[in-house]
Scaffold this motif. Structure first.
Motif, short mmCIF file in Angstrom:
data_model
loop_
_atom_site.label_atom_id
_atom_site.label_comp_id
_atom_site.label_asym_id
_atom_site.label_seq_id
_atom_site.Cartn_x
_atom_site.Cartn_y
_atom_site.Cartn_z
N THR A 17 0.86 -1.18 0.00
CA THR A 17 0.00 0.00 0.00
C THR A 17 0.90 1.22 0.00
OG1 THR A 17 -1.77 -1.16 1.15
CG2 THR A 17 -1.86 1.24 1.19
N CYS A 18 0.85 1.96 -1.10
CA CYS A 18 1.75 3.09 -1.30
C CYS A 18 0.97 4.39 -1.44
CB CYS A 18 2.56 2.91 -2.58
SG CYS A 18 3.49 1.40 -2.56
N VAL B 264 -3.10 6.81 -4.03
CA VAL B 264 -2.89 5.59 -3.26
C VAL B 264 -2.99 4.40 -4.20
CG1 VAL B 264 -3.65 4.16 -1.33
CG2 VAL B 264 -3.83 6.65 -1.18
N ALA B 265 -1.96 3.56 -4.20
CA ALA B 265 -1.96 2.33 -5.00
C ALA B 265 -1.81 1.17 -4.02
CB ALA B 265 -0.81 2.34 -6.00
N ASN B 266 -2.72 0.20 -4.09
CA ASN B 266 -2.59 -0.90 -3.12
C ASN B 266 -2.93 -2.26 -3.70
OD1 ASN B 266 -5.62 -0.32 -2.76
ND2 ASN B 266 -5.33 -2.06 -1.38
N LEU B 267 -2.27 -3.25 -3.13
CA LEU B 267 -2.50 -4.68 -3.41
C LEU B 267 -2.67 -5.39 -2.09
CD1 LEU B 267 0.64 -5.59 -5.58
CD2 LEU B 267 -1.67 -5.33 -6.45
N GLY B 268 -3.67 -6.24 -1.97
CA GLY B 268 -3.80 -7.03 -0.76
C GLY B 268 -4.61 -6.32 0.31
N ASP B 269 -4.26 -6.58 1.59
CA ASP B 269 -5.13 -6.11 2.68
C ASP B 269 -4.49 -5.12 3.64
OD1 ASP B 269 -3.43 -7.87 3.91
OD2 ASP B 269 -4.95 -9.33 4.47
N SER B 270 -3.35 -4.51 3.27
CA SER B 270 -2.87 -3.37 4.04
C SER B 270 -3.70 -2.17 3.60
CB SER B 270 -1.38 -3.13 3.78
OG SER B 270 -0.62 -4.23 4.24
N LEU C 273 -12.18 8.40 5.92
CA LEU C 273 -12.32 8.07 4.50
C LEU C 273 -11.36 6.95 4.13
CD1 LEU C 273 -12.40 11.65 2.90
CD2 LEU C 273 -14.34 10.19 3.42
N ALA C 274 -11.89 5.89 3.52
CA ALA C 274 -11.02 4.80 3.05
C ALA C 274 -10.31 5.25 1.77
CB ALA C 274 -11.86 3.56 2.77
N LEU C 275 -9.00 5.06 1.73
CA LEU C 275 -8.23 5.44 0.54
C LEU C 275 -7.73 4.21 -0.22
CD1 LEU C 275 -6.00 8.35 1.95
CD2 LEU C 275 -8.12 8.54 0.65
N SER C 276 -8.08 3.04 0.27
CA SER C 276 -7.61 1.81 -0.39
C SER C 276 -8.72 0.79 -0.40
CB SER C 276 -6.38 1.25 0.36
OG SER C 276 -6.72 1.02 1.72
N LYS C 277 -8.52 -0.26 -1.19
CA LYS C 277 -9.53 -1.31 -1.33
C LYS C 277 -8.87 -2.65 -1.02
CE LYS C 277 -12.63 -3.24 -4.84
NZ LYS C 277 -13.04 -3.18 -6.25
#
Length: 276
Positions: A100-101, A111-117, A137-141
């Protein structure tokens, strides 16, 4: 400990010939490894380097589009390079990692993310009375195999989901590494979010799932908010904490509280203050 992280609060000088409209860059990332620490370590050391080399340069028209492409390309290349290194070992490495970057381009968060972080933002909203309320606010999925689209992709690739895991083993459906699962529909394409920051925004929490197993996003934001509002006093010295010291104390307390609540996983937390 299979987590890794990277804090680069000022990347500006690292990118040669920045686009004219960009005056500041920063980068923060959390990587939660599984099956070993090599994928998370590799990603923490290499992802930002690739990002720097691919960041838009000189006069550009569609900066937003180019930044998103840069992030997608950087994730793909980091995954490919790690898999190449992993497969050349004897025996081959089987490590994988979430990523999660957070890339800050002036007053815009990518925000770029993979997985569950996860990444969550604290924003203050005016209420009907005089006060302000804390909004999360959620910034990742999150990407896990129980989500319909993720499960469908895995099944189309010939994989199966058992007990909420890919082939009954892997908890995430997107990752860096995990070479043995890439043929089963596990991918390294991140979700991308863009968030325009405002003076109402206070901070971002960037953390692995070790935190979120025992805290909801709202709880974590309120926990940090309360510490910051109370202008915390250092328990060891009795001195008032301000600025970076206050944020560091809040970060430490959040991670310690996750452990106290019984989280048996690694807990990595980054707290990023937003100031206008």
């Amino acid at each position: 400990m299979q987590d890794a992280h990277m804090l680069l609060p000022d990347l500006t000088a690292s990118v040669q010939t920045l686009p004219a409209q960009v005056s500041r860059l920063a980068y923060f990332a959390v990587f939660d490894g599984h099956g070993g620490a090599r994928a998370s370590q590799f990603a923490s050391e290499n992802l930002h380097q690739t990002l720097i080399s691919k960041f838009p340069k000189g006069d550009v028209e569609n900066l937003d589009k180019l930044v998103k492409k840069c992030l997608l390309d950087s994730f793909r290349q980091t995954d490919e390079e790690f898999l190449k290194k992993a497969s050349s070992q004897k025996p081959a490495w089987k490590d994988g990692s979430t990523a999660t970057c957070l890339l800050v381009v002036d007053d815009v968060l990518y925000v770029a993310n993979l997985g569950d972080s996860r990444a969550v933002l604290c924003r203050m909203e005016q209420t009907e009375g005089e006060g302000e309320s804390v909004v999360t606010l959620a910034l990742s999925k999150e990407h896990n195999p129980t989500i319909y689209e993720e499960r469908m992709r895995i099944q189309r690739a010939g994989g199966t989901v058992r007990d909420g895991r890919v082939l009954g083993v892997l908890e995430v459906s997107r990752s860096i590494g995990d070479g043995q699962y890439k043929r089963c529909g596990v991918i390294s394409t991140p979700d991308l979010r863009r968030c325009q920051l405002s003076p109402k925004d206070r901070f971002v929490i960037l953390a692995c799932d070790g935190l979120f197993k025992v805290f909801s996003a709202e709880e974590a934001v309120k926990f940090v908010s309360k510490i910051l509002q109370d202008e915390s006093t250092d328990e060891k010295t009795g001195h008032k904490l301000e600025g970076a010291g206050l944020y560091e104390a809040a970060c430490q307390r959040l991670a310690s509280e996750a452990v106290r609540r019984g989280c048996a996983d690694n807990v990595t937390v980054i707290l990023i203050s937003i100031e206008f």
